[in-house]
Motif scaffolding. Structure first.
Motif, PDB file in Angstrom:
ATOM      1  N   PHE A  15     -84.657  46.200 -51.505  1.00  0.00           N
ATOM      2  CA  PHE A  15     -85.609  45.455 -52.494  1.00  0.00           C
ATOM      3  C   PHE A  15     -86.824  46.160 -52.493  1.00  0.00           C
ATOM      4  CE2 PHE A  15     -82.748  41.898 -51.212  1.00  0.00           C
ATOM      5  CZ  PHE A  15     -82.674  41.430 -52.326  1.00  0.00           C
ATOM      6  N   VAL A  16     -86.914  47.313 -51.845  1.00  0.00           N
ATOM      7  CA  VAL A  16     -88.163  47.969 -51.815  1.00  0.00           C
ATOM      8  C   VAL A  16     -88.050  49.405 -52.582  1.00  0.00           C
ATOM      9  CG1 VAL A  16     -89.472  47.128 -49.765  1.00  0.00           C
ATOM     10  CG2 VAL A  16     -87.861  49.051 -49.506  1.00  0.00           C
ATOM     11  N   CYS A  17     -86.878  49.448 -53.106  1.00  0.00           N
ATOM     12  CA  CYS A  17     -86.458  51.002 -53.714  1.00  0.00           C
ATOM     13  C   CYS A  17     -86.484  50.506 -55.339  1.00  0.00           C
ATOM     14  CB  CYS A  17     -84.800  51.048 -53.471  1.00  0.00           C
ATOM     15  SG  CYS A  17     -84.051  52.335 -54.262  1.00  0.00           S
ATOM     16  N   ALA A  18     -87.408  51.289 -55.903  1.00  0.00           N
ATOM     17  CA  ALA A  18     -87.477  51.126 -57.392  1.00  0.00           C
ATOM     18  C   ALA A  18     -86.214  51.512 -58.270  1.00  0.00           C
ATOM     19  CB  ALA A  18     -88.574  51.931 -57.753  1.00  0.00           C
ATOM     20  N   ARG A  19     -85.707  52.433 -57.685  1.00  0.00           N
ATOM     21  CA  ARG A  19     -84.187  52.925 -58.402  1.00  0.00           C
ATOM     22  C   ARG A  19     -83.289  51.597 -58.405  1.00  0.00           C
ATOM     23  NH1 ARG A  19     -83.256  59.378 -57.037  1.00  0.00           N
ATOM     24  NH2 ARG A  19     -84.655  60.288 -58.493  1.00  0.00           N
ATOM     25  N   SER A  20     -83.223  51.134 -57.330  1.00  0.00           N
ATOM     26  CA  SER A  20     -82.373  50.100 -56.890  1.00  0.00           C
ATOM     27  C   SER A  20     -82.753  48.591 -58.095  1.00  0.00           C
ATOM     28  CB  SER A  20     -82.508  49.208 -55.615  1.00  0.00           C
ATOM     29  OG  SER A  20     -81.893  50.284 -54.791  1.00  0.00           O
ATOM     30  N   TYR A  21     -84.063  48.481 -58.203  1.00  0.00           N
ATOM     31  CA  TYR A  21     -84.513  47.503 -59.281  1.00  0.00           C
ATOM     32  C   TYR A  21     -83.771  47.811 -60.492  1.00  0.00           C
ATOM     33  CZ  TYR A  21     -87.798  44.089 -61.009  1.00  0.00           C
ATOM     34  OH  TYR A  21     -88.354  42.823 -61.845  1.00  0.00           O
ATOM     35  N   LEU A  22     -83.907  48.993 -60.738  1.00  0.00           N
ATOM     36  CA  LEU A  22     -83.673  49.645 -62.323  1.00  0.00           C
ATOM     37  C   LEU A  22     -82.040  49.208 -62.442  1.00  0.00           C
ATOM     38  CD1 LEU A  22     -85.723  52.837 -62.795  1.00  0.00           C
ATOM     39  CD2 LEU A  22     -86.194  50.465 -63.817  1.00  0.00           C
ATOM     40  N   ALA A  23     -81.292  49.835 -61.296  1.00  0.00           N
ATOM     41  CA  ALA A  23     -79.894  49.794 -61.360  1.00  0.00           C
ATOM     42  C   ALA A  23     -79.472  48.312 -61.298  1.00  0.00           C
ATOM     43  CB  ALA A  23     -79.335  50.518 -60.159  1.00  0.00           C
ATOM     44  N   PHE A  24     -80.039  47.459 -60.578  1.00  0.00           N
ATOM     45  CA  PHE A  24     -79.580  46.078 -60.581  1.00  0.00           C
ATOM     46  C   PHE A  24     -79.854  45.527 -61.983  1.00  0.00           C
ATOM     47  CE2 PHE A  24     -81.362  41.862 -60.635  1.00  0.00           C
ATOM     48  CZ  PHE A  24     -80.468  41.065 -60.175  1.00  0.00           C
ATOM     49  N   THR A  25     -81.080  45.886 -62.684  1.00  0.00           N
ATOM     50  CA  THR A  25     -81.495  45.185 -63.998  1.00  0.00           C
ATOM     51  C   THR A  25     -80.475  45.644 -64.987  1.00  0.00           C
ATOM     52  OG1 THR A  25     -83.743  45.092 -63.381  1.00  0.00           O
ATOM     53  CG2 THR A  25     -83.145  45.065 -65.723  1.00  0.00           C
ATOM     54  N   ARG A  26     -80.064  46.818 -65.038  1.00  0.00           N
ATOM     55  CA  ARG A  26     -79.067  47.557 -65.968  1.00  0.00           C
ATOM     56  C   ARG A  26     -77.620  46.829 -65.776  1.00  0.00           C
ATOM     57  NH1 ARG A  26     -81.677  53.556 -65.417  1.00  0.00           N
ATOM     58  NH2 ARG A  26     -83.601  52.944 -66.291  1.00  0.00           N
ATOM     59  N   ALA A  27     -77.475  46.809 -64.528  1.00  0.00           N
ATOM     60  CA  ALA A  27     -75.899  46.317 -64.189  1.00  0.00           C
ATOM     61  C   ALA A  27     -75.746  44.957 -64.511  1.00  0.00           C
ATOM     62  CB  ALA A  27     -75.611  46.572 -62.576  1.00  0.00           C
ATOM     63  N   ARG A  28     -76.984  44.168 -64.154  1.00  0.00           N
ATOM     64  CA  ARG A  28     -76.938  42.713 -64.523  1.00  0.00           C
ATOM     65  C   ARG A  28     -76.596  42.587 -65.990  1.00  0.00           C
ATOM     66  NH1 ARG A  28     -81.525  38.134 -63.160  1.00  0.00           N
ATOM     67  NH2 ARG A  28     -79.926  36.375 -63.345  1.00  0.00           N
ATOM     68  N   ARG A  29     -77.409  43.433 -66.949  1.00  0.00           N
ATOM     69  CA  ARG A  29     -77.133  43.258 -68.168  1.00  0.00           C
ATOM     70  C   ARG A  29     -75.834  43.663 -68.794  1.00  0.00           C
ATOM     71  NH1 ARG A  29     -83.286  45.562 -69.502  1.00  0.00           N
ATOM     72  NH2 ARG A  29     -84.632  43.829 -68.775  1.00  0.00           N
ATOM     73  N   ALA A  30     -75.499  44.627 -68.159  1.00  0.00           N
ATOM     74  CA  ALA A  30     -73.946  44.992 -68.586  1.00  0.00           C
ATOM     75  C   ALA A  30     -73.037  44.028 -68.077  1.00  0.00           C
ATOM     76  CB  ALA A  30     -73.588  46.735 -67.861  1.00  0.00           C
ATOM     77  N   LEU A  31     -73.287  43.607 -67.035  1.00  0.00           N
ATOM     78  CA  LEU A  31     -72.261  42.524 -66.831  1.00  0.00           C
ATOM     79  C   LEU A  31     -72.210  41.400 -67.668  1.00  0.00           C
ATOM     80  CD1 LEU A  31     -70.236  41.920 -64.227  1.00  0.00           C
ATOM     81  CD2 LEU A  31     -72.429  40.067 -63.588  1.00  0.00           C
ATOM     82  N   GLU A  32     -73.482  41.028 -68.043  1.00  0.00           N
ATOM     83  CA  GLU A  32     -73.524  39.741 -68.924  1.00  0.00           C
ATOM     84  C   GLU A  32     -72.852  40.197 -70.439  1.00  0.00           C
ATOM     85  OE1 GLU A  32     -77.777  39.331 -69.240  1.00  0.00           O
ATOM     86  OE2 GLU A  32     -77.753  38.129 -67.256  1.00  0.00           O
ATOM     87  N   THR A  33     -73.172  41.448 -70.819  1.00  0.00           N
ATOM     88  CA  THR A  33     -72.437  41.705 -71.923  1.00  0.00           C
ATOM     89  C   THR A  33     -70.845  41.801 -72.054  1.00  0.00           C
ATOM     90  OG1 THR A  33     -74.506  43.277 -72.570  1.00  0.00           O
ATOM     91  CG2 THR A  33     -72.360  43.728 -73.684  1.00  0.00           C
ATOM     92  N   VAL A  34     -70.310  42.356 -71.032  1.00  0.00           N
ATOM     93  CA  VAL A  34     -69.018  42.412 -70.934  1.00  0.00           C
ATOM     94  C   VAL A  34     -68.219  40.915 -70.793  1.00  0.00           C
ATOM     95  CG1 VAL A  34     -68.661  44.826 -70.329  1.00  0.00           C
ATOM     96  CG2 VAL A  34     -68.810  42.792 -68.417  1.00  0.00           C
ATOM     97  N   ARG A  35     -68.838  40.223 -70.182  1.00  0.00           N
ATOM     98  CA  ARG A  35     -68.601  38.782 -69.959  1.00  0.00           C
ATOM     99  C   ARG A  35     -68.584  38.023 -71.094  1.00  0.00           C
ATOM    100  NH1 ARG A  35     -71.458  36.653 -64.046  1.00  0.00           N
ATOM    101  NH2 ARG A  35     -69.635  37.385 -62.749  1.00  0.00           N
ATOM    102  N   ALA A  36     -69.533  38.335 -72.186  1.00  0.00           N
ATOM    103  CA  ALA A  36     -69.658  37.779 -73.178  1.00  0.00           C
ATOM    104  C   ALA A  36     -68.653  38.194 -74.215  1.00  0.00           C
ATOM    105  CB  ALA A  36     -71.040  38.022 -73.921  1.00  0.00           C
ATOM    106  N   GLU A  37     -68.034  39.346 -73.945  1.00  0.00           N
ATOM    107  CA  GLU A  37     -66.827  40.030 -74.647  1.00  0.00           C
ATOM    108  C   GLU A  37     -65.587  39.355 -73.983  1.00  0.00           C
ATOM    109  OE1 GLU A  37     -69.010  44.092 -75.593  1.00  0.00           O
ATOM    110  OE2 GLU A  37     -67.440  44.171 -74.114  1.00  0.00           O
ATOM    111  N   GLY A  38     -65.523  38.648 -73.166  1.00  0.00           N
ATOM    112  CA  GLY A  38     -64.436  37.965 -72.571  1.00  0.00           C
ATOM    113  C   GLY A  38     -63.756  38.794 -71.362  1.00  0.00           C
ATOM    114  N   GLN A  39     -64.661  39.675 -70.941  1.00  0.00           N
ATOM    115  CA  GLN A  39     -63.864  40.399 -69.937  1.00  0.00           C
ATOM    116  C   GLN A  39     -64.371  39.727 -68.563  1.00  0.00           C
ATOM    117  OE1 GLN A  39     -64.451  44.704 -70.084  1.00  0.00           O
ATOM    118  NE2 GLN A  39     -64.509  44.811 -67.823  1.00  0.00           N
TER     119      GLN A  39
END
Length: 220
Positions: A15-39
């Motif tokens: 949680f004190v790693c800025a790159r982790s914050y960016l990676a988490f944010t992008r991965a979460r959004r990507a996850l939401e996108t593919v789930r919306a596509e039915g995956q």
């Protein structure tokens, strides 16, 4: 035609790693996108500590950087207002209180069985990088737990067992993570680098089911 099984993307983070914050944010959004596509897909957060010996009392991040990297670098990082901007994040390095993250990971471990891992992780990242809170402070963590709806009652999970499980997991990820950034694993295989874009993560998640169907189940 082989049926698709859900894709599992693991993120080893702190949680004190800025790159982790960016990676988490992008991965979460990507996850939401593919789930919306039915995956079918899931993002599993695995703990890592950049500084396991850091004091839970906390100290200004600027002081840590000045001690470890020198005055000039510390001032440059403190003045940075661009990191995270394109991802819609506000990282205030000048307000961050560097601290031990064991207690924050412990809260996340409590939240995961309740289906709240992702919102709790987002709140912990934001508490550290935007709000300037000490995420090792029990009072702060209690407030964040209440905000995100985490039931911290001792009846849910034995605290001793949970603490032991977390220590074991940190020992496992110690060789997987990095002090400079996060690490991604797809169905157990290391993938991408420390700063993947959201587009790269989307491509990875979309292509993975076909790859799994071609190769068959991975050995456990």
């Amino acid at each position: 035609m082989p049926s698709q099984r859900p894709v599992r993307l693991d993120l080893v983070h702190d949680f004190v790693c800025a790159r982790s914050y960016l990676a988490f944010t992008r991965a979460r959004r990507a996850l939401e996108t593919v789930r919306a596509e039915g995956q079918g897909a899931e993002l599993v957060l695995r703990p890592f500590q950049v500084r396991p010996d850091a004091s839970p009392e906390g100290e200004p991040l600027f002081e840590v950087h000045r001690r470890d990297r020198g005055e000039e670098t510390a001032r440059r990082i403190r003045a940075d207002t661009t990191t995270g901007r394109e991802d819609g994040l506000r990282l205030r390095f000048g307000h961050a209180v560097f601290t031990n993250t064991f207690a924050a990971h412990h809260l996340l471990a409590r939240a995961a069985p309740q289906g709240l891992a992702l919102p709790v992780a987002e709140r912990l990242f934001r508490a550290y990088f935007t709000d300037g809170l000490n995420i090792a402070d029990p009072a702060v963590l209690a407030r964040l737990a209440a905000e995100t709806g985490v039931d911290t009652g001792t009846g849910l999970t034995d605290l001793t067992d949970l603490t032991g499980h977390l220590r074991d997991e940190l020992a496992r990820t110690r060789t997987l993570g990095s002090e400079t950034g996060p690490a991604f694993f797809l169905d157990g295989r290391p993938v991408l680098g420390e700063e993947p874009t959201e587009k790269e993560l989307l491509t990875l998640l979309r292509e993975s089911p076909a790859e799994v169907n071609r190769s068959g189940p991975q050995a456990g």
